[in-house]
Design an enzyme around this catalytic site. Structure first.
Site, PDB file in Angstrom:
ATOM      1  N   LYS A 229     100.125 -10.957  22.547  1.00 21.83           N
ATOM      2  CA  LYS A 229      99.111 -10.616  23.551  1.00 21.83           C
ATOM      3  C   LYS A 229      99.179 -11.527  24.760  1.00 21.83           C
ATOM      4  O   LYS A 229      99.811 -12.574  24.739  1.00 21.83           O
ATOM      5  CB  LYS A 229      97.719 -10.639  22.910  1.00 21.83           C
ATOM      6  CG  LYS A 229      97.500  -9.400  22.024  1.00 21.83           C
ATOM      7  CD  LYS A 229      96.109  -9.314  21.469  1.00 21.83           C
ATOM      8  CE  LYS A 229      95.979  -8.025  20.640  1.00 21.83           C
ATOM      9  NZ  LYS A 229      94.710  -7.952  19.923  1.00 21.83           N
ATOM     10  N   ARG A 263      97.268  -9.973  11.935  1.00 20.66           N
ATOM     11  CA  ARG A 263      97.897  -8.706  12.327  1.00 20.66           C
ATOM     12  C   ARG A 263      99.041  -9.029  13.277  1.00 20.66           C
ATOM     13  O   ARG A 263      98.797  -9.566  14.359  1.00 20.66           O
ATOM     14  CB  ARG A 263      96.840  -7.826  13.003  1.00 20.66           C
ATOM     15  CG  ARG A 263      97.323  -6.455  13.452  1.00 20.66           C
ATOM     16  CD  ARG A 263      96.182  -5.684  14.108  1.00 20.66           C
ATOM     17  NE  ARG A 263      96.602  -4.387  14.603  1.00 20.66           N
ATOM     18  CZ  ARG A 263      97.172  -4.178  15.773  1.00 20.66           C
ATOM     19  NH1 ARG A 263      97.389  -5.188  16.597  1.00 20.66           N
ATOM     20  NH2 ARG A 263      97.522  -2.957  16.137  1.00 20.66           N
TER      21      ARG A 263
HETATM   22  C1  YH5 Z   1      93.335  -6.537  17.062  1.00 24.68           C
HETATM   23  O1  YH5 Z   1      93.408  -7.604  17.673  1.00 24.68           O
HETATM   24  N1  YH5 Z   1      94.797  -5.065  18.551  1.00 24.68           N
HETATM   25  S1  YH5 Z   1      96.077  -2.850  19.547  1.00 24.68           S
HETATM   26  C2  YH5 Z   1      98.408  -5.955  24.066  1.00 24.68           C
HETATM   27  C3  YH5 Z   1      99.573  -6.655  23.911  1.00 24.68           C
HETATM   28  C4  YH5 Z   1     100.146  -6.796  22.650  1.00 24.68           C
HETATM   29  C5  YH5 Z   1      99.529  -6.209  21.553  1.00 24.68           C
HETATM   30  C6  YH5 Z   1     101.457  -7.132  25.223  1.00 24.68           C
HETATM   31  N2  YH5 Z   1      94.510  -3.202  17.376  1.00 24.68           N
HETATM   32  C7  YH5 Z   1      94.000  -5.347  17.494  1.00 24.68           C
HETATM   33  O2  YH5 Z   1      98.129  -5.045  19.436  1.00 24.68           O
HETATM   34  N3  YH5 Z   1      93.088  -4.129  15.623  1.00 24.68           N
HETATM   35  C8  YH5 Z   1      95.084  -3.748  18.449  1.00 24.68           C
HETATM   36  O3  YH5 Z   1     100.101  -7.234  25.012  1.00 24.68           O
HETATM   37  C9  YH5 Z   1      93.827  -4.188  16.751  1.00 24.68           C
HETATM   38  N4  YH5 Z   1      92.605  -6.439  15.924  1.00 24.68           N
HETATM   39  C10 YH5 Z   1      92.480  -5.266  15.227  1.00 24.68           C
HETATM   40  N5  YH5 Z   1      91.732  -5.278  14.130  1.00 24.68           N
HETATM   41  C11 YH5 Z   1      96.519  -4.006  20.822  1.00 24.68           C
HETATM   42  C12 YH5 Z   1      97.708  -4.857  20.552  1.00 24.68           C
HETATM   43  C13 YH5 Z   1      98.366  -5.485  21.732  1.00 24.68           C
HETATM   44  C14 YH5 Z   1      97.804  -5.358  22.980  1.00 24.68           C
END
Ligand code: YH5
Length: 281
Positions: A229, A263
């Site tokens: 993230k 996660r």
């Molecule tokens: C979470 O924290 N996050 S979807 C932006 C990014 C990288 C990854 C490049 N679902 C979570 O994974 N469910 C998502 O920047 C989630 N906790 C839970 N429980 C977003 C994601 C992501 C977003």
């Protein structure tokens, strides 16, 4: 504080330090077809299944299946499209031996997923949609309640809090109480501060440092998702494809703060890091 989490067909004694590590690793499985490279519309299914198999071999404890991108600025996915992405993967993985989580905020998807045997519903919207609690209450799947300010399209525009930690705790407490009031067993619940969901970099780290406080005040296990993230990118100055080391440090920091589930995209590397980490405790 030890927690038992009811995961549909599975049950986990969290922090039981089984398998040589102390936190569960949830592997992220994005099911997002690319209409250019996938004209037949099945290659994404094959790809998702082989990715799931790989994550299981790498030591994933839970597979989190998501059809809709929840990245900042992403637009919502129509219901039919989300079902068409998620359901075939859920059916195909049903007997893979690992608990299956579905990342959705739509009550209709929750119902279908539960009928198909999902073991967890992971809702970035904290079961606030009308009908969401109804959709999950008469099952035995685990429920992850996440905090998000605003909606994915605009959540990073102006995140605003007077006291981010207090407000996230209050929000989660209110959602937990709403779910308990509906008759949902406490052993099915876990909570998530929602890193990156309507928070500045500073606010994300304030929540990371306060994770143990969240866990202790609410008395529920914590799921933490920081993998790749922008809070990792902001500190390291790295683009998304170079955030592995930072993401591992973030996962370990969350576990140090008491998080029971992390996660992640990079399962093998996180599992290794947790194995070494555990030996030092
Ligand atoms: C979470 O924290 N996050 S979807 C932006 C990014 C990288 C990854 C490049 N679902 C979570 O994974 N469910 C998502 O920047 C989630 N906790 C839970 N429980 C977003 C994601 C992501 C977003």
């Amino acid at each position: 504080m030890r927690h038992y989490l009811q995961f549909g067909r599975f049950g986990f004694q969290l922090h039981a330090a089984e398998q040589g590590r102390q936190a569960l690793v949830m592997g992220i499985l994005n099911v997002t077809p690319d209409s250019f490279s996938d004209p037949g519309k099945f290659r994404h299914l094959e790809f998702a299944l082989s990715r799931a198999e790989q994550m299981i071999l790498e030591g994933a404890d839970i597979i989190d299946i998501g059809g809709e991108s929840s990245r900042p600025g992403a637009s919502p996915l129509p219901l039919r499209e989300e079902l068409q992405r998620v359901m075939p993967v859920l059916y195909a993985l049903r007997d893979c031996g690992k608990p299956l989580s579905v990342d959705t905020y739509k009550p209709e998807v929750m119902r279908e997923a539960i009928l198909a045997g999902a073991d967890m519903i992971n809702d970035i919207n904290g079961f606030r949609a009308p009908g969401a609690i109804e959709a999950v209450k008469d099952s035995d799947c685990a429920l992850c309640i996440m905090h998000m300010q605003s909606v994915p399209q605009t959540m990073q525009d102006h995140p605003q809090y007077e006291d981010v930690v207090r407000e996230v705790i209050n929000f989660l407490r209110q959602r937990v109480n709403a779910m308990l009031a509906a008759g949902i067993d406490r052993e099915r619940l876990c909570i998530d501060p929602g890193f990156g969901f309507g928070k500045t970099v500073e606010q994300n780290y304030a929540l990371l440092r306060a994770s143990r406080q969240l866990r202790n005040e609410l008395g529920l296990p914590i799921l933490a998702g920081l993998s790749r993230k922008s809070m990792i990118g902001a500190v390291t100055g790295r683009p998304v494809e170079q955030r592995l080391a930072g993401s591992i440090a973030g996962a370990l920091a969350a576990v140090a703060q008491g998080a029971e589930i992390v996660r992640v995209h990079d399962v093998a590397e996180t599992v290794d890091a947790l194995k070494v980490w555990r030996m030092a405790h």
